[in-house]
Design a protein around this motif. Structure first.
Motif, PDB file in Angstrom:
ATOM      1  N   ASP A 219       0.112  26.732  -1.889  1.00  0.00           N
ATOM      2  CA  ASP A 219      -0.868  27.220  -2.859  1.00  0.00           C
ATOM      3  C   ASP A 219      -1.463  28.536  -2.381  1.00  0.00           C
ATOM      4  O   ASP A 219      -1.491  28.826  -1.181  1.00  0.00           O
ATOM      5  CB  ASP A 219      -1.997  26.196  -3.055  1.00  0.00           C
ATOM      6  N   HIS A 505       5.477  24.893 -10.408  1.00  0.00           N
ATOM      7  CA  HIS A 505       4.465  24.021  -9.813  1.00  0.00           C
ATOM      8  C   HIS A 505       3.091  24.345 -10.397  1.00  0.00           C
ATOM      9  O   HIS A 505       2.310  23.446 -10.750  1.00  0.00           O
ATOM     10  CB  HIS A 505       4.471  24.220  -8.300  1.00  0.00           C
ATOM     11  N   GLU A 506       2.777  25.634 -10.513  1.00  0.00           N
ATOM     12  CA  GLU A 506       1.491  26.052 -11.075  1.00  0.00           C
ATOM     13  C   GLU A 506       1.392  25.664 -12.544  1.00  0.00           C
ATOM     14  O   GLU A 506       0.326  25.265 -13.029  1.00  0.00           O
ATOM     15  CB  GLU A 506       1.331  27.560 -10.910  1.00  0.00           C
ATOM     16  N   HIS A 509       0.479  22.076 -12.722  1.00  0.00           N
ATOM     17  CA  HIS A 509      -0.941  21.908 -12.403  1.00  0.00           C
ATOM     18  C   HIS A 509      -1.810  22.231 -13.619  1.00  0.00           C
ATOM     19  O   HIS A 509      -2.801  21.537 -13.903  1.00  0.00           O
ATOM     20  CB  HIS A 509      -1.325  22.821 -11.245  1.00  0.00           C
ATOM     21  N   THR A 510      -1.454  23.300 -14.332  1.00  0.00           N
ATOM     22  CA  THR A 510      -2.219  23.679 -15.524  1.00  0.00           C
ATOM     23  C   THR A 510      -2.053  22.639 -16.617  1.00  0.00           C
ATOM     24  O   THR A 510      -3.024  22.259 -17.289  1.00  0.00           O
ATOM     25  CB  THR A 510      -1.759  25.053 -16.027  1.00  0.00           C
ATOM     26  N   ARG A 513      -4.043  19.760 -15.841  1.00  0.00           N
ATOM     27  CA  ARG A 513      -5.459  20.138 -15.713  1.00  0.00           C
ATOM     28  C   ARG A 513      -6.051  19.765 -14.353  1.00  0.00           C
ATOM     29  O   ARG A 513      -7.258  19.540 -14.228  1.00  0.00           O
ATOM     30  CB  ARG A 513      -6.283  19.513 -16.846  1.00  0.00           C
ATOM     31  N   VAL A 514      -5.215  19.682 -13.331  1.00  0.00           N
ATOM     32  CA  VAL A 514      -5.743  19.363 -12.009  1.00  0.00           C
ATOM     33  C   VAL A 514      -6.441  20.561 -11.387  1.00  0.00           C
ATOM     34  O   VAL A 514      -7.184  20.417 -10.413  1.00  0.00           O
ATOM     35  CB  VAL A 514      -4.635  18.857 -11.066  1.00  0.00           C
ATOM     36  N   ASP A 515      -6.199  21.778 -11.937  1.00  0.00           N
ATOM     37  CA  ASP A 515      -6.912  22.945 -11.422  1.00  0.00           C
ATOM     38  C   ASP A 515      -8.398  22.855 -11.714  1.00  0.00           C
ATOM     39  O   ASP A 515      -9.200  23.560 -11.104  1.00  0.00           O
ATOM     40  CB  ASP A 515      -6.327  24.231 -12.006  1.00  0.00           C
ATOM     41  N   GLN A 518     -11.936  20.059  -8.695  1.00  0.00           N
ATOM     42  CA  GLN A 518     -12.219  20.727  -7.424  1.00  0.00           C
ATOM     43  C   GLN A 518     -12.920  19.777  -6.450  1.00  0.00           C
ATOM     44  O   GLN A 518     -12.344  19.356  -5.466  1.00  0.00           O
ATOM     45  CB  GLN A 518     -13.073  21.977  -7.676  1.00  0.00           C
ATOM     46  N   ARG A 539      -4.165  14.555  -3.471  1.00  0.00           N
ATOM     47  CA  ARG A 539      -3.609  15.842  -3.912  1.00  0.00           C
ATOM     48  C   ARG A 539      -2.185  16.014  -3.389  1.00  0.00           C
ATOM     49  O   ARG A 539      -1.279  16.425  -4.124  1.00  0.00           O
ATOM     50  CB  ARG A 539      -4.480  17.000  -3.422  1.00  0.00           C
ATOM     51  N   ASP A 543       1.370  16.395  -5.517  1.00  0.00           N
ATOM     52  CA  ASP A 543       2.234  17.558  -5.334  1.00  0.00           C
ATOM     53  C   ASP A 543       3.628  17.156  -4.866  1.00  0.00           C
ATOM     54  O   ASP A 543       4.629  17.748  -5.284  1.00  0.00           O
ATOM     55  CB  ASP A 543       1.604  18.539  -4.343  1.00  0.00           C
ATOM     56  N   LEU A 546       5.484  15.948  -7.903  1.00  0.00           N
ATOM     57  CA  LEU A 546       5.910  17.067  -8.746  1.00  0.00           C
ATOM     58  C   LEU A 546       7.073  17.812  -8.108  1.00  0.00           C
ATOM     59  O   LEU A 546       8.028  18.207  -8.798  1.00  0.00           O
ATOM     60  CB  LEU A 546       4.737  18.017  -8.990  1.00  0.00           C
TER      61      LEU A 546
END
Length: 642
Positions: A219, A505-506, A509-510, A513-515, A518, A539, A543, A546
């Motif tokens: 990341d 991967h990003e 995440h979007t 909605r894991v971004d 926090q 987390r 990952d 995924l």
């Protein structure tokens, strides 16, 4: 995909009750497709049948495109009814002179056609003429582009199937080749030799070890690297000259050394750790551990999966902070330029110019005392600007961006800084495909050639969030990005790159909605073992799942929704009642399919879409509706107290 694979998640009942209207809508659409398939026709054929019926029985009153007819029904056919509701209205009321003339299967077909052609929000957006706007690079694209631009002149990083670090063990503290006694691959650095020797023919009182290779940053963010030892140690990360941690000469009683460095996700960085024990030192034992603290994680040993025994070159990482991009539509967009963003882009250009000027000999492959030093550096600058602009330069651009700067500067060092600043502040770098007109010189001014460079840029930003590499630019120069097959060949090659994996991967995440998750915490009285370490493991578990879906040779997107497996280590196993040893590393385990299925039931998501001490069907239901079913939810008319 079968209908039950879309909606029948075993854990849905525990998460949220799916609205009946949604189920009915999916059932109608799927049953329409299945009936069409039974008749040997596609869904497109079924929609065409609905169009034919609409032209015959509905267009007279509603218009050929649903725009309305003044003397009959003047309002356009547009709204938010479902296909089911539209079919019911048609069955009950259409056509006005004979409501029974369009019922049953015909009503469903007409409703599906109307909904698809001009009624739904998506259909209306599709019929609206697109407005072309310039789009600047997003923060992610800017950072990746600058790194790859500078890195294209250096040694590329390497990341293959081998994992761990190369470990060289010496019988003295001087790292002489003649003193090397062991050369092996170590999965990670976590050793406690005590008062013993690490190997044969190595004195227990004095020896040294060097671990070399690369570390993969999953990341983007600030990473803290941590070395725990009471012996002498030095650590280099993405820099072969200046150690990130230098505790070669021990002072005080510190047994832990830590320093932070910013890294971009989806990249491998050079790493070297040197360690020694001396008979002249005060320490009687030898032990060393290499850890890190990733963004949104806790201190942990750097696992084997993040290490490789091959060392690459140093990569330039922009440290200038940028304001966040607009994400109001759910993904990052570069559609506006604020004063803060412009200032950040300027400071980042200055930072990059300073780095390039300081390392110009290495990047340009020359020496300051060489007879052709200035000409070699000028040629480097031509290539730098061309790669920044994603296409060759014509004579006018070469003169403006390079020649004038060398003529006006007092030294080569200043000229290089001016060239880099001009290039990185130019709209040709900062904006996507701003130069689509034929302006690359007489020899390359044909529109087809320019089109190839546009295709190269679009491929690179789509798959990598970065600039085209040399192979892609070479293909554009040769006119080898004309056909779909030529583009497919390049896309398949690029999809194997770490940058493509990082972008996918990003995206996931979007999508999940894991971004937004926090600071995840729970009531300590109700869940005493739910601490920061457990959240960090959750987390990692998500990952790893995924990554398995992305990289598996049998990758299938349906695994995201149907897989009955979960990655767990000893700590997660103890918390969730999984049969694993207390010290077990992360591994894939099978779970009860009646309780878990796919990523939507992953405990990290379930914990994130919940309250501090209770579950939250509302949060989970909104996630299901928006992210999985693609539904738009209206704002509640008023707050509800509970």
């Amino acid at each position: 995909m079968k209908f039950d694979s879309l909606l029948c998640f075993p854990s849905c009942a525990a998460m949220v009750r799916v609205p009946r209207a949604v189920v009915v809508l999916f059932a109608l659409l799927v049953s329409l497709e299945l009936r069409a398939a039974d008749d040997g026709v596609s869904i497109d054929d079924a929609l065409k049948a609905g169009e034919t019926i609409y032209r015959q029985k509905c267009a007279m009153c509603h218009g050929a495109e649903g725009e309305g007819v003044a003397e009959h029904y003047g309002k356009p056919l547009a709204g938010d009814r479902t296909v089911k509701d539209l079919a019911q209205v048609i069955t009950d009321t259409m056509p006005e002179e004979d409501p029974d003339a369009c019922v049953g299967e015909e009503a469903v077909q007409v409703a599906a056609y109307i909904h698809e052609a001009f009624y739904s929000e998506v259909a209306q957006a599709r019929r609206t003429k697109a407005r072309i706007e310039l789009s600047r690079l997003t923060v992610r694209q800017y950072q990746n582009s600058v790194m790859d631009l500078v890195g294209s002149f250096g040694e590329p990083s390497r990341w293959d199937g081998e994992r761990g670090l190369r470990g060289e063990y010496f019988k003295s503290r001087n790292f002489r080749g003649s003193d090397r006694r062991i050369d092996r691959r170590d999965p990670m650095v976590d050793f406690d030799f005590g008062e013993a020797s690490p190997g044969e023919d190595i004195d227990v009182n004095e020896f040294a070890i060097r671990w070399d290779g690369s570390v993969f940053a999953p990341d983007t963010g600030d990473y803290e690297f941590i070395v725990r030892t009471e012996n002498g140690v030095r650590l280099w990360v993405n820099d072969t000259e200046r150690p990130l941690i230098d505790a070669w000469v021990r002072s005080g009683t510190d047994l832990e050394h830590r320093e932070a460095i910013r890294l971009l996700g989806g990249r491998a960085y050079r790493l070297r750790l040197e360690f020694f024990k001396s008979e002249r030192g005060k320490e009687k034992v030898a032990a060393v551990s290499l850890l890190w603290k990733r963004p949104n994680h806790v201190d942990e040993l750097i696992a084997e999966r993040y290490l490789a025994p091959h060392a690459g070159g140093t990569q330039f990482v922009v440290n200038t902070p940028f304001p966040p991009d607009d994400r109001s539509v759910g993904y990052e967009r570069g559609t506006s330029v604020s004063k803060q963003w412009d200032q950040a882009a300027t400071h980042a250009a200055i930072e990059t110019a300073g780095y390039v000027a300081e390392n110009v000999n290495r990047l340009a492959g020359t020496r300051s005392n060489a007879a052709d030093y200035e000409s070699r550096v000028k040629e480097f600058c031509y290539q730098f600007v061309e790669r920044a602009f994603r296409r060759p330069l014509n004579d006018e651009l070469r003169q403006f961006f390079v020649d004038r700067q060398f003529a006006a500067a007092e030294s080569v060092d200043i000229a290089v800084k001016r060239v880099v600043l001009l290039a990185l502040k130019s709209p040709r770098f900062l904006y996507r495909e701003v130069d689509s007109a034929p302006s690359v010189g007489d020899a390359q001014s044909e529109s087809s050639t320019v089109h190839d460079y546009d295709v190269a840029a679009r491929l690179a930003f789509a798959l990598w969030d970065s600039l085209p590499d040399r192979e892609l630019l070479d293909a554009a120069a040769k006119g080898q990005l004309h056909t779909a097959e030529q583009v497919r060949v390049q896309a398949e090659r690029m999809s194997q790159d770490l940058r493509a994996r990082a972008k996918l991967h990003e995206f996931l995440h979007t999508w999940l909605r894991v971004d937004h998750i926090q600071d995840l915490s729970k009531n300590a009285e109700s869940f005493p073992e739910f601490d920061e370490a457990l959240v960090s493991d959750l987390r990692t578990s998500l990952d790893l799942f995924l990554d398995e879906v992305i990289t598996s040779s049998e990758a299938d997107f349906r695994q995201l929704l149907q897989s009955e497996r979960l990655f767990a280590n000893g700590r997660l196993a103890a918390f969730y009642g999984i049969d694993l040893p207390e010290d077990a590393p992360f591994q894939s385990v099978a779970l009860d399919p009646r309780q878990r299925a796919g990523v939507v039931s992953h405990p990290f998501l379930l914990s994130g879409f919940a309250y501090y001490d209770t579950s939250s069907p509302i949060h989970r239901g909104v996630f299901i509706a928006r992210s999985l079913l693609g539904r738009s939810l209206r704002v509640p008319p008023e707050a509800v107290a509970h």
